[in-house]
Motif scaffolding. Structure first.
Motif, mmCIF file in Angstrom:
data_model
loop_
_atom_site.group_PDB
_atom_site.id
_atom_site.type_symbol
_atom_site.label_atom_id
_atom_site.label_comp_id
_atom_site.label_asym_id
_atom_site.label_seq_id
_atom_site.Cartn_x
_atom_site.Cartn_y
_atom_site.Cartn_z
ATOM 1 N N SER A 1 47.784 -35.137 -9.053
ATOM 2 C CA SER A 1 47.823 -35.176 -10.392
ATOM 3 C C SER A 1 49.250 -34.776 -10.975
ATOM 4 O O SER A 1 49.625 -35.298 -12.025
ATOM 5 C CB SER A 1 46.706 -34.160 -11.143
ATOM 6 N N ASP B 1 44.412 -33.352 -4.687
ATOM 7 C CA ASP B 1 44.235 -33.656 -6.051
ATOM 8 C C ASP B 1 45.187 -33.077 -7.080
ATOM 9 O O ASP B 1 45.873 -33.960 -7.887
ATOM 10 C CB ASP B 1 42.614 -33.500 -6.457
ATOM 11 N N ASP B 2 45.349 -31.813 -7.025
ATOM 12 C CA ASP B 2 46.349 -31.066 -7.765
ATOM 13 C C ASP B 2 47.676 -31.748 -7.761
ATOM 14 O O ASP B 2 48.410 -31.773 -8.854
ATOM 15 C CB ASP B 2 46.343 -29.840 -7.707
ATOM 16 N N GLU C 1 51.407 -37.634 -10.569
ATOM 17 C CA GLU C 1 51.006 -38.741 -11.572
ATOM 18 C C GLU C 1 51.519 -38.230 -12.730
ATOM 19 O O GLU C 1 51.834 -39.155 -13.853
ATOM 20 C CB GLU C 1 49.668 -38.813 -11.816
ATOM 21 N N GLN C 2 51.684 -37.060 -13.190
ATOM 22 C CA GLN C 2 52.116 -36.454 -14.464
ATOM 23 C C GLN C 2 53.632 -36.739 -14.665
ATOM 24 O O GLN C 2 53.933 -37.160 -15.454
ATOM 25 C CB GLN C 2 51.671 -34.906 -14.647
#
Length: 256
Positions: free
Chosen positions: A127, A123-124, A130-131
């Protein structure tokens, strides 16, 4: 012993009868006494043998009883030891089962923790990707907005310049037509004459050609501005697509 006594009495009686009948037969009396003594010795030996055999039988019976008691004791001891061993085995099995259950719980907890850590890492990582993608998209959008603003400014400037050029062209045409009319009038030629009309038509055509050239140039400039903006948008889409592909490959290679 009791069996030998009647026999001895019988012998004594016989000897005494013989002595009564033959009082002088000392030899017979001695023989009887010897026989009696022999029978006494035999009876005593038989009694001793019987006592010894009885003793042997009693000792054998005692030994057998002792052996049976020892066998029973050994059997009981073996049974107790077997029961104790069985209890120990059961206890050990229960301990092993508890240890296995504890180990299974630990393994499950470790697996769950590892799965949770992996999920969090995934997830990190996603994320962060995605960031990064969002940052690129925001930067691109800002750049596009800036280019669109610049394009609108340039188009507005082109429109203003075209309007000003058109006004100058129309003013120059009117001025040229006025001068030409004045010149023709001074020479006695009117605008309705063929030569005068041709001259005015030439001025008009020249001005129209200039207008069309200016419009063509303006359209080319506008098309160049739009093309630059479209190319920037296409580059942005290509950069986003390439970044998304790289992130997808990085994600797959890291976690699968």
């Amino acid at each position: 012993m009791t069996t030998a006594l009647p026999l001895a009495n019988s012998v004594i009686g016989t000897v005494r009868s013989a002595n009564a009948g033959q009082s002088g037969a000392a030899a017979q009396q001695a023989a009887a006494e010897l026989e009696y003594k022999r029978q006494q010795d035999a009876a005593q030996a038989a009694a001793a043998q019987a006592a010894l055999e009885q003793k042997y039988r009693e000792e054998a019976a005692a030994a057998e009883r002792n052996a049976q008691a020892a066998a029973v004791a050994r059997q009981q001891q073996a049974q107790l030891e077997a029961e104790a061993q069985a209890r120990q085995w059961a206890h050990d099995a229960e301990l092993r089962q508890r240890e296995q259950e504890l180990q299974r719980q630990k393994d499950e907890a470790a697996a769950a923790a590892a799965a949770a850590a992996r999920a969090k890492e995934m997830d990190d990582f996603r994320s962060a990707q995605e960031q990064t993608l969002a940052q690129l998209r925001a930067s691109q959008e800002q750049t596009v907005r800036s280019k669109e603003t610049d394009a609108q400014t340039q188009l507005a400037q082109l429109t203003a310049a075209a309007d000003a050029a058109e006004q100058r062209r129309m003013a120059a045409l009117r001025q040229a037509v006025s001068k030409t009319r004045a010149g023709l009038g001074a020479r006695g030629v009117t605008a309705q004459d063929g030569s005068g009309e041709a001259i005015l038509l030439g001025l008009t055509n020249s001005s129209e050609t200039e207008r069309k050239d200016a419009q063509a140039t303006d359209q080319l400039k506008r098309a160049a501005i739009q093309q630059s903006l479209d190319e920037a948008k296409r580059r942005n889409l290509l950069e986003l697509s390439q970044l998304a592909d790289r992130q997808r490959l990085e994600y797959m290679s890291k976690f699968f």
